[in-house]
Design an enzyme around this catalytic site. Structure first.
Site, PDB file in Angstrom:
ATOM      1  N   ASN A   9       0.860  -1.189   0.000  1.00 50.68           N
ATOM      2  CA  ASN A   9       0.000   0.000   0.000  1.00 50.68           C
ATOM      3  C   ASN A   9       0.894   1.236   0.000  1.00 50.68           C
ATOM      4  OD1 ASN A   9      -1.804   2.033   0.548  1.00 50.68           O
ATOM      5  ND2 ASN A   9      -2.213   1.397   2.662  1.00 50.68           N
ATOM      6  N   LYS A  11       0.056   4.235  -0.157  1.00 49.40           N
ATOM      7  CA  LYS A  11      -0.610   5.370   0.492  1.00 49.40           C
ATOM      8  C   LYS A  11      -0.466   6.640  -0.358  1.00 49.40           C
ATOM      9  CE  LYS A  11       0.370   3.304   4.944  1.00 49.40           C
ATOM     10  NZ  LYS A  11       0.130   3.415   6.367  1.00 49.40           N
ATOM     11  N   HIS A  94      -9.481   0.640   4.815  1.00 49.45           N
ATOM     12  CA  HIS A  94      -8.200   0.816   5.501  1.00 49.45           C
ATOM     13  C   HIS A  94      -8.417   1.685   6.741  1.00 49.45           C
ATOM     14  CE1 HIS A  94      -4.115   2.144   6.358  1.00 49.45           C
ATOM     15  NE2 HIS A  94      -3.711   1.060   5.705  1.00 49.45           N
ATOM     16  N   GLU A  96      -6.871   4.108   7.915  1.00 47.22           N
ATOM     17  CA  GLU A  96      -6.751   5.558   7.684  1.00 47.22           C
ATOM     18  C   GLU A  96      -8.031   6.125   7.066  1.00 47.22           C
ATOM     19  OE1 GLU A  96      -3.002   5.253   5.638  1.00 47.22           O
ATOM     20  OE2 GLU A  96      -2.122   4.603   7.539  1.00 47.22           O
ATOM     21  N   GLU A 164      -5.402  -5.578  10.403  1.00 46.36           N
ATOM     22  CA  GLU A 164      -4.435  -4.511  10.634  1.00 46.36           C
ATOM     23  C   GLU A 164      -4.761  -3.794  11.943  1.00 46.36           C
ATOM     24  OE1 GLU A 164      -2.325  -3.261   6.804  1.00 46.36           O
ATOM     25  OE2 GLU A 164      -4.064  -1.977   7.048  1.00 46.36           O
ATOM     26  N   GLY A 170       2.290   1.753  10.770  1.00 47.75           N
ATOM     27  CA  GLY A 170       3.215   2.881  10.646  1.00 47.75           C
ATOM     28  C   GLY A 170       3.908   3.277  11.937  1.00 47.75           C
ATOM     29  N   SER A 210       3.471  -2.524  10.356  1.00 49.67           N
ATOM     30  CA  SER A 210       4.921  -2.511  10.580  1.00 49.67           C
ATOM     31  C   SER A 210       5.610  -3.812  10.168  1.00 49.67           C
ATOM     32  CB  SER A 210       5.225  -2.162  12.049  1.00 49.67           C
ATOM     33  OG  SER A 210       4.706  -0.877  12.359  1.00 49.67           O
TER      34      SER A 210
HETATM   35  C1  PEP Z   1      -0.689  -0.177   5.892  1.00 54.41           C
HETATM   36  O1  PEP Z   1      -0.619   0.919   5.362  1.00 54.41           O
HETATM   37  O2  PEP Z   1      -1.674  -0.893   5.664  1.00 54.41           O
HETATM   38  C2  PEP Z   1       0.374  -0.596   6.792  1.00 54.41           C
HETATM   39  C3  PEP Z   1       0.272  -1.759   7.368  1.00 54.41           C
HETATM   40  O3  PEP Z   1       1.428   0.283   6.988  1.00 54.41           O
HETATM   41  P1  PEP Z   1       2.849  -0.063   7.676  1.00 54.41           P
HETATM   42  O4  PEP Z   1       3.353  -1.334   7.033  1.00 54.41           O
HETATM   43  O5  PEP Z   1       3.704   1.107   7.355  1.00 54.41           O
HETATM   44  O6  PEP Z   1       2.604  -0.257   9.121  1.00 54.41           O
END
Ligand code: PEP
Length: 255
Positions: A9, A11, A94, A96, A164, A170, A210
């Site tokens: 992703n 983003k 997601h 976000e 997630e 992040g 992460s």
């Molecule tokens: C994501 O954007 O879905 C995500 C898991 O980000 P990160 O790997 O940076 O934690």
């Protein structure tokens, strides 16, 4: 046997040239790798360019969101049939989108249905916040998000749900493999309650939060986890390619 998936992703990152370069670099490193689905999800505006950079490769394209309708007055939105002209997958719900842009379970459900109807493969995201985890509400939240997101859906085999945990996205603080596995088991159980155990066995559950080349093996070695949704590390050719390679290696060893 469920086919593993690693999705990146991107983003709200990259520019036209860096998106092209990232796609080209990934193509060079992982195109030939079999036994695993590789997906990149650039910003909408770069879908066409990245599609060109990945033409005739084994790396598939996804969007980071999708609206629930085409051909409507919905300024700024991108409809499912539009996305399906360029991509195969769509990330939906997601954290976000849910937490920064107010996306509700009901909106996620509408998007999942519309994406499927347009021939897209949704990657439906679910996950608890830190407060919910601390209040021991993780399973309850995952059950609610799974049940609402999939209500009235004709679920195809291999449907993808990304677990997630919001606090792991992040932050550099991933869940443990054990916690991710037990959350994934709860999600699969909820899908079994809704659609039956046979269908539930086919769905793919990804862990996201992460993920790095160093920790991917811990997640892929869990029987209930079928891949990863990767944010930050998906912006670097070397890191994302190493995650894909390691994930394929671990799952191949588990067969
Ligand atoms: C994501 O954007 O879905 C995500 C898991 O980000 P990160 O790997 O940076 O934690």
């Amino acid at each position: 046997m469920r086919r593993p998936v690693i999705a990146g992703n991107w983003k709200c990152h990259t520019r036209l040239e860096s998106a092209r370069a990232l796609a080209a670099g990934l193509r060079e490193r992982v195109d030939a790798l079999d036994g695993i689905e590789k997906v990149v999800c650039p910003p909408f505006v770069y879908l066409s360019a990245v599609r060109e950079a990945l033409a005739a490769s084994s790396i598939r394209l996804g969007s980071q969101d999708v609206h629930w309708e085409d051909d409507v007055a919905a300024t700024g939105e991108v409809g499912p049939q539009m996305v399906a002209e360029l991509a195969d997958y769509a990330v939906i719900g997601h954290s976000e989108r849910r937490h920064q842009f107010g996306e509700t379970d009901e909106m996620v459900n509408r998007k999942v249905k519309a994406a499927l109807a347009a021939g897209l493969k949704p990657i439906m995201c679910v996950g608890e916040t830190l407060e919910e985890r601390q209040a021991d509400l993780t399973e309850q939240v995952l059950m609610r998000q799974t049940r609402s997101g999939l209500a009235g859906v004709e679920l195809p085999d291999g449907f993808i749900i990304a677990y997630e945990p919001v606090w792991a996205i992040g932050t550099g603080t991933p869940a443990t493999g054990e916690d991710a596995a037990s959350a994934s088991a709860a999600i699969r159980q909820e899908v079994a309650a809704m659609f039956g155990p046979d269908k539930a066995e086919t769905i793919r559950i990804l862990y996201g939060g992460s993920v790095t080349p160093e920790n991917i093996a811990e997640f892929m070695s869990q029987a209930n986890i079928d891949g990863a949704l990767v944010g930050g590390a998906s912006l670097r050719v070397d890191a994302f390619s190493s995650i894909v390679e390691e994930a394929a290696r671990v799952k191949a060893g588990a067969r």
